[in-house]
Design a protein around this motif. Structure first.
Motif, PDB file in Angstrom:
ATOM      1  N   SER A 192      -3.126  21.626  14.519  1.00 47.54           N
ATOM      2  CA  SER A 192      -4.563  21.397  14.715  1.00 47.54           C
ATOM      3  C   SER A 192      -4.811  20.291  15.732  1.00 47.54           C
ATOM      4  O   SER A 192      -5.701  20.390  16.582  1.00 47.54           O
ATOM      5  CB  SER A 192      -5.224  21.039  13.379  1.00 47.54           C
ATOM      6  OG  SER A 192      -5.133  22.107  12.461  1.00 47.54           O
ATOM      7  N   LEU A 193      -4.019  19.221  15.659  1.00 47.83           N
ATOM      8  CA  LEU A 193      -4.188  18.102  16.587  1.00 47.83           C
ATOM      9  C   LEU A 193      -3.815  18.499  18.016  1.00 47.83           C
ATOM     10  O   LEU A 193      -4.453  18.052  18.979  1.00 47.83           O
ATOM     11  CB  LEU A 193      -3.350  16.914  16.128  1.00 47.83           C
ATOM     12  CG  LEU A 193      -3.820  16.243  14.829  1.00 47.83           C
ATOM     13  CD1 LEU A 193      -2.810  15.202  14.365  1.00 47.83           C
ATOM     14  CD2 LEU A 193      -5.190  15.608  15.020  1.00 47.83           C
ATOM     15  N   MET A 194      -2.791  19.322  18.162  1.00 51.59           N
ATOM     16  CA  MET A 194      -2.422  19.802  19.495  1.00 51.59           C
ATOM     17  C   MET A 194      -3.530  20.667  20.075  1.00 51.59           C
ATOM     18  O   MET A 194      -3.859  20.583  21.262  1.00 51.59           O
ATOM     19  CB  MET A 194      -1.109  20.581  19.420  1.00 51.59           C
ATOM     20  CG  MET A 194       0.113  19.721  19.114  1.00 51.59           C
ATOM     21  SD  MET A 194       1.636  20.688  18.972  1.00 51.59           S
ATOM     22  CE  MET A 194       1.771  21.347  20.640  1.00 51.59           C
ATOM     23  N   PHE A 195      -4.132  21.497  19.221  1.00 52.34           N
ATOM     24  CA  PHE A 195      -5.254  22.324  19.661  1.00 52.34           C
ATOM     25  C   PHE A 195      -6.422  21.442  20.088  1.00 52.34           C
ATOM     26  O   PHE A 195      -7.046  21.659  21.130  1.00 52.34           O
ATOM     27  CB  PHE A 195      -5.670  23.261  18.529  1.00 52.34           C
ATOM     28  CG  PHE A 195      -6.886  24.080  18.828  1.00 52.34           C
ATOM     29  CD1 PHE A 195      -6.871  25.027  19.842  1.00 52.34           C
ATOM     30  CD2 PHE A 195      -8.051  23.915  18.099  1.00 52.34           C
ATOM     31  CE1 PHE A 195      -7.993  25.798  20.120  1.00 52.34           C
ATOM     32  CE2 PHE A 195      -9.175  24.672  18.366  1.00 52.34           C
ATOM     33  CZ  PHE A 195      -9.148  25.613  19.378  1.00 52.34           C
ATOM     34  N   ALA A 196      -6.721  20.411  19.289  1.00 51.30           N
ATOM     35  CA  ALA A 196      -7.814  19.494  19.621  1.00 51.30           C
ATOM     36  C   ALA A 196      -7.544  18.779  20.940  1.00 51.30           C
ATOM     37  O   ALA A 196      -8.460  18.555  21.738  1.00 51.30           O
ATOM     38  CB  ALA A 196      -7.998  18.479  18.498  1.00 51.30           C
ATOM     39  N   SER A 197      -6.286  18.430  21.183  1.00 51.65           N
ATOM     40  CA  SER A 197      -5.927  17.754  22.428  1.00 51.65           C
ATOM     41  C   SER A 197      -6.187  18.642  23.638  1.00 51.65           C
ATOM     42  O   SER A 197      -6.681  18.179  24.673  1.00 51.65           O
ATOM     43  CB  SER A 197      -4.450  17.345  22.381  1.00 51.65           C
ATOM     44  OG  SER A 197      -4.054  16.738  23.586  1.00 51.65           O
ATOM     45  N   ARG A 198      -5.883  19.929  23.507  1.00 49.63           N
ATOM     46  CA  ARG A 198      -6.142  20.859  24.614  1.00 49.63           C
ATOM     47  C   ARG A 198      -7.639  21.039  24.831  1.00 49.63           C
ATOM     48  O   ARG A 198      -8.120  21.057  25.966  1.00 49.63           O
ATOM     49  CB  ARG A 198      -5.471  22.204  24.330  1.00 49.63           C
ATOM     50  CG  ARG A 198      -3.952  22.170  24.375  1.00 49.63           C
ATOM     51  CD  ARG A 198      -3.377  23.573  24.414  1.00 49.63           C
ATOM     52  NE  ARG A 198      -3.690  24.323  23.202  1.00 49.63           N
ATOM     53  CZ  ARG A 198      -2.937  24.331  22.108  1.00 49.63           C
ATOM     54  NH1 ARG A 198      -1.826  23.611  22.071  1.00 49.63           N
ATOM     55  NH2 ARG A 198      -3.273  25.047  21.058  1.00 49.63           N
ATOM     56  N   VAL A 199      -8.370  21.172  23.734  1.00 49.10           N
ATOM     57  CA  VAL A 199      -9.818  21.372  23.840  1.00 49.10           C
ATOM     58  C   VAL A 199     -10.476  20.163  24.502  1.00 49.10           C
ATOM     59  O   VAL A 199     -11.417  20.302  25.291  1.00 49.10           O
ATOM     60  CB  VAL A 199     -10.427  21.617  22.443  1.00 49.10           C
ATOM     61  CG1 VAL A 199     -11.955  21.597  22.503  1.00 49.10           C
ATOM     62  CG2 VAL A 199      -9.946  22.949  21.885  1.00 49.10           C
ATOM     63  N   ALA A 200      -9.973  18.964  24.205  1.00 47.37           N
ATOM     64  CA  ALA A 200     -10.572  17.741  24.745  1.00 47.37           C
ATOM     65  C   ALA A 200     -10.488  17.677  26.264  1.00 47.37           C
ATOM     66  O   ALA A 200     -11.253  16.948  26.898  1.00 47.37           O
ATOM     67  CB  ALA A 200      -9.897  16.516  24.131  1.00 47.37           C
ATOM     68  N   ARG A 201      -9.579  18.430  26.859  1.00 42.23           N
ATOM     69  CA  ARG A 201      -9.423  18.404  28.320  1.00 42.23           C
ATOM     70  C   ARG A 201     -10.312  19.422  29.025  1.00 42.23           C
ATOM     71  O   ARG A 201     -10.359  19.463  30.248  1.00 42.23           O
ATOM     72  CB  ARG A 201      -7.957  18.654  28.687  1.00 42.23           C
ATOM     73  CG  ARG A 201      -7.005  17.578  28.186  1.00 42.23           C
ATOM     74  CD  ARG A 201      -5.672  17.640  28.925  1.00 42.23           C
ATOM     75  NE  ARG A 201      -5.002  18.923  28.742  1.00 42.23           N
ATOM     76  CZ  ARG A 201      -4.164  19.192  27.752  1.00 42.23           C
ATOM     77  NH1 ARG A 201      -3.910  18.268  26.833  1.00 42.23           N
ATOM     78  NH2 ARG A 201      -3.573  20.371  27.658  1.00 42.23           N
ATOM     79  N   VAL A 202     -11.004  20.244  28.252  1.00 38.43           N
ATOM     80  CA  VAL A 202     -11.879  21.257  28.849  1.00 38.43           C
ATOM     81  C   VAL A 202     -13.137  20.594  29.390  1.00 38.43           C
ATOM     82  O   VAL A 202     -13.753  19.765  28.721  1.00 38.43           O
ATOM     83  CB  VAL A 202     -12.253  22.338  27.814  1.00 38.43           C
ATOM     84  CG1 VAL A 202     -13.264  23.315  28.408  1.00 38.43           C
ATOM     85  CG2 VAL A 202     -11.010  23.077  27.345  1.00 38.43           C
ATOM     86  N   GLU A 203     -13.509  20.948  30.607  1.00 36.99           N
ATOM     87  CA  GLU A 203     -14.718  20.417  31.226  1.00 36.99           C
ATOM     88  C   GLU A 203     -15.705  21.552  31.445  1.00 36.99           C
ATOM     89  O   GLU A 203     -15.405  22.524  32.126  1.00 36.99           O
ATOM     90  CB  GLU A 203     -14.395  19.744  32.562  1.00 36.99           C
ATOM     91  CG  GLU A 203     -13.519  18.507  32.436  1.00 36.99           C
ATOM     92  CD  GLU A 203     -13.256  17.854  33.772  1.00 36.99           C
ATOM     93  OE1 GLU A 203     -13.732  18.406  34.793  1.00 36.99           O
ATOM     94  OE2 GLU A 203     -12.582  16.819  33.815  1.00 36.99           O
ATOM     95  N   LEU A 204     -16.876  21.410  30.850  1.00 25.44           N
ATOM     96  CA  LEU A 204     -17.937  22.390  31.048  1.00 25.44           C
ATOM     97  C   LEU A 204     -18.906  21.869  32.090  1.00 25.44           C
ATOM     98  O   LEU A 204     -18.933  20.683  32.398  1.00 25.44           O
ATOM     99  CB  LEU A 204     -18.671  22.659  29.731  1.00 25.44           C
ATOM    100  CG  LEU A 204     -17.810  23.182  28.574  1.00 25.44           C
ATOM    101  CD1 LEU A 204     -18.670  23.377  27.331  1.00 25.44           C
ATOM    102  CD2 LEU A 204     -17.132  24.488  28.953  1.00 25.44           C
TER     103      LEU A 204
END
Length: 229
Positions: free
Chosen positions: A156-168
């Motif tokens: 879950s934390l790895m997924f959150a880390s990837r999501v945090a790098r997304v720029e909209l």
């Protein structure tokens, strides 16, 4: 207006926070839950509360609208640990599939791909106007404090880390036109008023400083006169 809606659903007009909570409680009561080896009250479906807000400019009458999606995702599940079977197994498969589709969407957004696979699941298709374009998205990831759930927590934390790098893209207000012009005029007027008030305060402050200096000089002269006497 480009928003995605689901079939066989009913929109309810609300005028207070209490009415919103009542609708949310009603929806939560219909949410599928069941017991598994990992969770006594496991959510077997996602929950989406969509709040549609419409605004009308008082001066121009121009209308704009926005949508806020509040989503409680069912947790990903390792069937080997939950011992799900029958209907519970089908639910787990659907949950994991939709979460995988969500991960694919974030991966495409992170890579800035021209094609984002929103249509790969009903969940991502419903939330596509909250996961791209001019939207703003906040995700809160819950993890378990139990050592037995360490593998799921790390995932879950790895997924959150990837999501945090997304720029909209930067959010922009729908409507535009006269409403934007009127708002700009109001902001300019407010700015001028604040500047004028600041200048007036500066003048008053300068007068007070002069008065204080004059009073100080008079006190010094009086003290000197008393000393000579």
């Amino acid at each position: 207006d480009g928003m995605v809606f689901t079939t066989n659903t009913r929109w309810s007009e609300v005028s207070s926070v209490e009415e919103v909570w009542a609708l949310l409680e009603h929806a939560a009561s219909a949410r599928s839950r069941a017991s598994t080896s990992m969770n006594e009250r496991s959510s077997r479906s996602h929950l989406v509360l969509s709040v549609r807000v419409e605004l009308a400019h008082r001066a121009s009458g121009a209308r704009s609208c926005g949508r806020l999606n509040l989503v409680d995702l069912a947790g990903s599940e390792r069937v080997a640990r939950s011992n799900a079977s029958g209907e519970r197994l089908k639910e787990a498969q659907h949950i994991n599939k939709s979460l995988a589709a969500l991960a694919d969407v974030f991966a495409a957004l992170l890579a800035k791909n021209a094609h984002v696979p929103y249509r790969n699941s009903k969940l991502t298709y419903l939330l596509q106007d909250s996961l791209g374009g001019d939207s703003k998205t906040l995700m809160i990831v819950n993890v378990s404090p139990s050592e037995a759930d360490a593998a799921e927590s790390v995932s879950s934390l790895m997924f959150a880390s990837r999501v945090a790098r997304v720029e909209l893209g930067r959010a922009s207000k729908r409507g535009g036109g006269a409403a934007d012009t009127a708002t700009a005029v109001e902001l300019a007027r407010t700015s001028r008023t604040l500047k004028e008030q600041a200048e007036e305060l500066g003048v008053v402050k300068e007068r007070l400083l002069k008065s204080e200096r004059a009073a100080k000089a008079q006190r010094e002269e009086l003290d000197a006169a008393l000393a000579r006497a």
